[in-house]
Every structure is written in structure tokens, then in C-alpha cells.
Design a protein around this motif. Structure first.
Motif, short mmCIF file in Angstrom:
data_model
loop_
_atom_site.label_atom_id
_atom_site.label_comp_id
_atom_site.label_asym_id
_atom_site.label_seq_id
_atom_site.Cartn_x
_atom_site.Cartn_y
_atom_site.Cartn_z
N GLU A 78 0.81 -1.22 0.00
CA GLU A 78 0.00 0.00 0.00
C GLU A 78 0.85 1.27 0.00
O GLU A 78 0.30 2.37 0.08
CB GLU A 78 -0.92 0.01 1.24
CG GLU A 78 -1.77 -1.25 1.39
CD GLU A 78 -2.73 -1.43 0.21
OE1 GLU A 78 -3.17 -0.41 -0.34
OE2 GLU A 78 -3.02 -2.59 -0.15
N LEU A 79 2.17 1.12 -0.06
CA LEU A 79 3.06 2.28 0.08
C LEU A 79 3.82 2.56 -1.21
O LEU A 79 4.04 1.66 -2.02
CB LEU A 79 4.07 2.03 1.22
CG LEU A 79 3.50 1.83 2.62
CD1 LEU A 79 4.62 1.43 3.56
CD2 LEU A 79 2.79 3.08 3.12
N GLU A 80 4.23 3.80 -1.35
CA GLU A 80 5.17 4.13 -2.42
C GLU A 80 6.49 3.42 -2.14
O GLU A 80 6.87 3.21 -0.98
CB GLU A 80 5.39 5.64 -2.48
CG GLU A 80 4.18 6.43 -2.93
CD GLU A 80 3.76 6.08 -4.35
OE1 GLU A 80 4.65 5.92 -5.21
OE2 GLU A 80 2.55 5.94 -4.58
N PRO A 81 7.22 3.00 -3.20
CA PRO A 81 8.44 2.20 -2.99
C PRO A 81 9.47 2.87 -2.08
O PRO A 81 10.13 2.20 -1.29
CB PRO A 81 8.98 1.99 -4.40
CG PRO A 81 8.26 2.95 -5.28
CD PRO A 81 6.94 3.19 -4.63
N GLU A 82 9.60 4.19 -2.18
CA GLU A 82 10.58 4.89 -1.34
C GLU A 82 10.21 4.79 0.13
O GLU A 82 11.07 4.62 1.00
CB GLU A 82 10.71 6.36 -1.75
CG GLU A 82 11.35 6.60 -3.11
CD GLU A 82 10.38 6.40 -4.27
OE1 GLU A 82 9.19 6.12 -4.01
OE2 GLU A 82 10.81 6.51 -5.43
N VAL A 83 8.91 4.88 0.43
CA VAL A 83 8.44 4.78 1.82
C VAL A 83 8.61 3.35 2.31
O VAL A 83 9.05 3.12 3.46
CB VAL A 83 6.96 5.22 1.92
CG1 VAL A 83 6.47 5.09 3.36
CG2 VAL A 83 6.80 6.65 1.43
N ALA A 84 8.28 2.39 1.46
CA ALA A 84 8.44 0.99 1.83
C ALA A 84 9.91 0.66 2.09
O ALA A 84 10.25 -0.05 3.05
CB ALA A 84 7.89 0.09 0.72
N LEU A 85 10.79 1.19 1.25
CA LEU A 85 12.23 0.97 1.44
C LEU A 85 12.69 1.47 2.81
O LEU A 85 13.49 0.82 3.49
CB LEU A 85 13.02 1.68 0.34
CG LEU A 85 13.34 0.88 -0.92
CD1 LEU A 85 13.96 1.78 -1.98
CD2 LEU A 85 14.25 -0.29 -0.60
N ALA A 86 12.19 2.63 3.22
CA ALA A 86 12.58 3.19 4.52
C ALA A 86 12.18 2.24 5.65
O ALA A 86 12.92 2.08 6.63
CB ALA A 86 11.94 4.55 4.71
#
Length: 233
Positions: free
Chosen positions: A162-170
Motif C-alpha cells: 500500500e506504500l510508495e516504494p521509497e516509503v516501503a524501502l525506509a
């Protein structure tokens, strides 16, 4: 195990099995069965102990909830996930009613419940359990070690869709940091995390970084140790 069985027989003959000491002896006998991999026999003994406490209206005690959690563990070992979830949920509800859920042990219980729910495909419930477990461990200042790292990795995996990849990566990097602090990068859990990081890097079009992450995960699966940084060459 024979000594426990002899003790149970003696307690039965003397009418003492329904005492607190009798309950504790039943628990010890059940634990001995578990050590031998006899989980069905262990469950029988735990159920006897549970019934005694239920009759005495004392199941909500610390001993009672310990027995219920042991039942959840034993059902999990038998791959009876529905029964395991039901018993973990029972313990969770009891801890919550006593304002004892946001503790280190409460967090561990929530993490176990989340794992079972995830295996059952109940992702919404698993997500709620993992988030509450994280809250409990943060409040108890014990969000550290491989168990905490695995919790954060599992939580990030469920949230990533459900997250943008950059947010998920964090979020995956937060878990990776704890793996590093625990000196546990060369574990299967940390390797699974690398695969997830590589997947998110691909989503974020960070192709070179993704290739490095996935290559290092492959190194582990081929029997080599992971290096400490996914950012290096």
C-alpha cells in the motif's frame, strides 16, 4: 516423564490434582511431552490444567494465561493454525483487559499472533497485531535483537503493497538496521529482507542497487555469508 506420571497418579489418588500444585505438575508433565515432540499428549495435559482453573474460576490468573499460551504454542506445532490463533487471541484479550498488553511479554504474544494470522492469510488482522507488537516493544524500550528485526521486516512486508516504494524501502531499512545491530545479517530472515529491499528498489527504478541486493541474497542461499552493506559494490 515417568516421574511426572507417577506424581500425577499420586496426586490423583490423594485428591490433590485440583490443587495449584496439581495444576503445576500437569504443566510440567505437558512440557515434558513437548520436549519429546509429543504435542497431542501435551495438549491433553494442558487442557486438564485449564479445566481445573476454569472450575476454580481462576483461568484469568497469570498461571491460567500461561497455560492458554502454551496451548497456542502446541497447536502451532501441530499446524492447527485456527486453534493456535484462537488461544493466542484469548491471551491477548485477557492481557488487554488487565492493561498488561503494552509490555515486553505482551509484544512477544502479539508478534506470535501476527505470525499465525499471516500464515492464515488474515493480513488485516496480522497487520494490526504486528503494529501493536511494535508499539508494545517501543514502549518497553526493547525494540532490539533479531526478534524485533523480524517483526519490523514482517510488518514492512505487509505494509509495502500500500506504500510508495521509497516509503516501503525506509521501513525495510529500519528492520535492516536492527539486524545489523544484532549482528544477524547472515540469517535467513535478514536474507529474506534483502530480497524485499531489492524488490522495492526495482519498483523505485533503482536498478543497480536492486541487483546488488539480490546478488547478496543469492550469495547467502548459495552458502556464502552476506556482507554488511547493501550499498557497496
Amino acid at each position: 516423564l515417568p516421574e511426572f506420571q507417577a506424581g500425577l497418579q499420586l496426586f490423583q489418588e490423594q485428591g490433590l490434582l485440583a490443587s495449584k500444585e496439581g495444576v503445576r505438575l500437569l504443566v510440567k508433565a505437558a512440557a515434558a511431552h513437548e520436549e519429546l515432540g509429543q504435542f497431542e499428549e501435551a495438549i491433553k495435559e494442558y487442557k486438564k490444567a485449564r479445566r481445573i482453573l476454569e472450575i476454580a474460576d481462576n483461568l484469568q490468573s497469570k498461571l491460567g494465561m500461561d497455560i492458554v499460551q502454551r496451548l497456542a504454542d502446541a497447536y502451532y506445532e501441530l499446524d492447527d493454525l485456527e486453534s493456535s490463533e484462537a488461544h493466542y487471541t484469548e491471551v491477548r484479550d485477557a492481557l488487554q483487559a488487565n492493561d498488561s498488553l503494552i509490555t515486553e511479554s505482551g509484544g512477544a504474544l502479539l508478534r506470535q499472533l501476527g505470525d499465525v494470522q499471516a500464515e492464515l492469510g488474515a493480513q488485516f488482522q496480522a497487520l494490526a497485531s504486528y503494529r501493536k507488537a511494535k508499539e508494545a516493544w517501543e514502549a518497553s524500550d526493547c525494540l532490539k535483537g533479531i526478534e524485533a528485526a523480524s517483526l519490523l521486516a514482517n510488518l514492512a512486508t505487509l505494509e509495502a503493497e500500500e506504500l510508495e516504494p521509497e516509503v516501503a524501502l525506509a521501513k525495510f531499512e529500519e528492520a535492516r538496521k536492527i539486524f545489523i545491530e544484532a549482528d544477524a545479517l547472515d540469517t535467513e530472515q535478514a536474507t529474506d529482507l534483502l530480497v524485499n529491499i531489492g524488490t522495492q528498489q526495482l519498483r523505485a527504478e533503482q536498478t543497480e542497487a536492486a541487483v546488488r541486493s539480490l546478488r547478496k541474497a543469492l550469495d547467502f542461499f548459495e552458502g556464502e555469508n552476506l556482507v554488511e552493506s547493501i550499498d557497496g559494490a
